[in-house]
Design an enzyme around this catalytic site. Structure first.
Site, PDB file in Angstrom:
ATOM      1  N   ASP A   9      40.014  35.469  45.142  1.00 15.96           N
ATOM      2  CA  ASP A   9      40.009  35.468  43.670  1.00 15.96           C
ATOM      3  C   ASP A   9      41.362  34.985  43.188  1.00 15.96           C
ATOM      4  OD1 ASP A   9      39.030  36.047  40.996  1.00 15.96           O
ATOM      5  OD2 ASP A   9      40.346  37.784  41.001  1.00 15.96           O
ATOM      6  N   SER A  10      41.429  34.643  41.914  1.00 14.75           N
ATOM      7  CA  SER A  10      42.688  34.215  41.311  1.00 14.75           C
ATOM      8  C   SER A  10      43.670  35.373  41.155  1.00 14.75           C
ATOM      9  CB  SER A  10      42.425  33.588  39.936  1.00 14.75           C
ATOM     10  OG  SER A  10      41.843  34.554  39.069  1.00 14.75           O
ATOM     11  N   TYR A  41      43.365  30.999  36.635  1.00 16.04           N
ATOM     12  CA  TYR A  41      42.784  29.716  37.015  1.00 16.04           C
ATOM     13  C   TYR A  41      42.062  29.060  35.840  1.00 16.04           C
ATOM     14  CZ  TYR A  41      43.339  30.256  42.138  1.00 16.04           C
ATOM     15  OH  TYR A  41      43.829  30.365  43.418  1.00 16.04           O
ATOM     16  N   CYS A  72      35.288  34.913  42.216  1.00 14.35           N
ATOM     17  CA  CYS A  72      35.961  34.373  41.036  1.00 14.35           C
ATOM     18  C   CYS A  72      35.017  33.346  40.437  1.00 14.35           C
ATOM     19  CB  CYS A  72      37.277  33.716  41.470  1.00 14.35           C
ATOM     20  SG  CYS A  72      38.134  32.777  40.181  1.00 14.35           S
ATOM     21  N   ASN A  73      34.674  33.507  39.178  1.00 13.96           N
ATOM     22  CA  ASN A  73      33.725  32.599  38.531  1.00 13.96           C
ATOM     23  C   ASN A  73      34.280  31.186  38.400  1.00 13.96           C
ATOM     24  OD1 ASN A  73      31.213  34.221  37.176  1.00 13.96           O
ATOM     25  ND2 ASN A  73      33.013  35.530  37.364  1.00 13.96           N
ATOM     26  N   THR A  74      35.562  31.064  38.031  1.00 13.36           N
ATOM     27  CA  THR A  74      36.166  29.744  37.860  1.00 13.36           C
ATOM     28  C   THR A  74      36.181  28.994  39.187  1.00 13.36           C
ATOM     29  OG1 THR A  74      37.589  30.715  36.138  1.00 13.36           O
ATOM     30  CG2 THR A  74      38.169  28.522  36.933  1.00 13.36           C
ATOM     31  N   CYS A 183      33.549  36.606  34.441  1.00  7.76           N
ATOM     32  CA  CYS A 183      34.840  36.548  35.127  1.00  7.76           C
ATOM     33  C   CYS A 183      34.988  37.884  35.819  1.00  7.76           C
ATOM     34  CB  CYS A 183      35.978  36.318  34.134  1.00  7.76           C
ATOM     35  SG  CYS A 183      37.629  36.499  34.860  1.00  7.76           S
ATOM     36  N   THR A 184      35.376  37.875  37.087  1.00  7.35           N
ATOM     37  CA  THR A 184      35.399  39.142  37.828  1.00  7.35           C
ATOM     38  C   THR A 184      36.509  40.086  37.380  1.00  7.35           C
ATOM     39  OG1 THR A 184      36.612  38.047  39.632  1.00  7.35           O
ATOM     40  CG2 THR A 184      34.215  38.263  39.871  1.00  7.35           C
ATOM     41  N   HIS A 185      37.427  39.602  36.555  1.00  2.00           N
ATOM     42  CA  HIS A 185      38.412  40.508  35.945  1.00  2.00           C
ATOM     43  C   HIS A 185      37.776  41.387  34.865  1.00  2.00           C
ATOM     44  CE1 HIS A 185      41.363  37.733  37.732  1.00  2.00           C
ATOM     45  NE2 HIS A 185      42.292  38.629  37.475  1.00  2.00           N
TER      46      HIS A 185
END
Length: 266
Positions: A9-10, A41, A72-74, A183-185
């Site tokens: 992930d970012s 990202y 991470c979606n991006t 977004c996983t955040h």
């Protein structure tokens, strides 16, 4: 000796996916890499995100992972298909599972997607959703401030409430009944988002559906680990180990975890 599932992930967001996987698969070992030094990202162009994603991937592949989760979606939007094509281990992202979960939840086929600028501009969610249900209507909203709120550890604060309220105001006038946290955040902000959106809107954390897909894919490839061998999770970050640890130990309930600092790229 256990082989680990790799997560990239970012930053710390992918820990929301790790948490769901460990709930469902407690015997599995996790190697996690968060590229916190180069986070976020979302504003970066697709080619740069793809390059960073490959750097993280190669780092974990070199450590013998049996499966890769692009948490991470991006990064999923930028690099999933290329990485899946070139690796000889199972690779999954978070966009398809999140889309399926949202379509199960919606009652009126009107779905909102919250994401980074990169994810929203990629049109990955509308493409995935309409590929599964052509009648669905999708409203996408970039929420660039959410990642920095989470990465700074402010996700339970008054600042977070203010940022969520200001960012999500445009969705209040729509008829959506389901929102994907794209977004996983964002699941770390889920209680605040749910409170703002109200009882009539289902808020989807794609981590749960992704964990189910991880389980199914491991089973299909005969890679599930049911042994009682010692588990040695490893967590890596390109940024501050202390900030990463403070968030990770709270979110994963691992007070004694160790976080290793690494460098990627040039």
């Amino acid at each position: 000796m256990k082989q680990a599932i790799g997560f990239i992930d970012s930053g710390v967001g992918g820990l929301t996916v790790v948490r769901e996987v460990l709930k469902q698969l407690p015997h599995e070992q996790v190697y996690y890499l968060g590229d916190t030094a180069r986070c976020p990202y979302g504003p970066r162009d697709k080619e740069e995100v793809a390059q960073f994603t490959w750097e993280m991937t190669n780092f974990l592949v070199d450590r013998g992972i049996k499966m890769l989760v692009i948490a991470c979606n991006t990064a999923t939007a930028a690099a999933l298909y290329d990485i899946r094509e070139k690796l000889d281990i199972p690779v999954i992202g978070v966009i398809q599972p999140g889309s399926r979960a949202a379509l199960k939840a919606t009652r009126n086929n009107k779905i909102g997607v919250l994401g980074t600028l990169g994810t929203v501009e990629s049109m990955a969610y509308p493409t995935a959703l309409k590929g599964l249900n052509r009648r669905v209507e999708v409203d996408s909203l970039a929420c660039p401030k959410f990642v920095s709120v989470v990465e700074s550890g402010e996700y339970k604060s008054a600042i977070a409430k203010k940022v969520v309220a200001e960012s999500l105001l445009p969705l209040k006038s729509t008829k959506i009944d389901t929102v994907i946290l794209g977004c996983t955040h964002y699941p770390l902000l889920k209680p605040i988002i749910e409170n703002f959106m109200g009882d009539g809107v289902a808020v989807i954390n794609s981590g749960e559906e992704t964990a189910s897909e991880v389980s199914a894919l491991l089973d299909y490839h005969n890679l599930l680990d049911a042994t009682d061998d010692e588990i040695e999770h490893r967590f890596f970050t390109t940024g501050s180990t202390q900030i990463f640890k403070d968030i990770a130990k709270d979110w994963l309930n691992m007070p004694d975890m160790t976080v290793e600092h690494i460098k990627l790229g040039k």
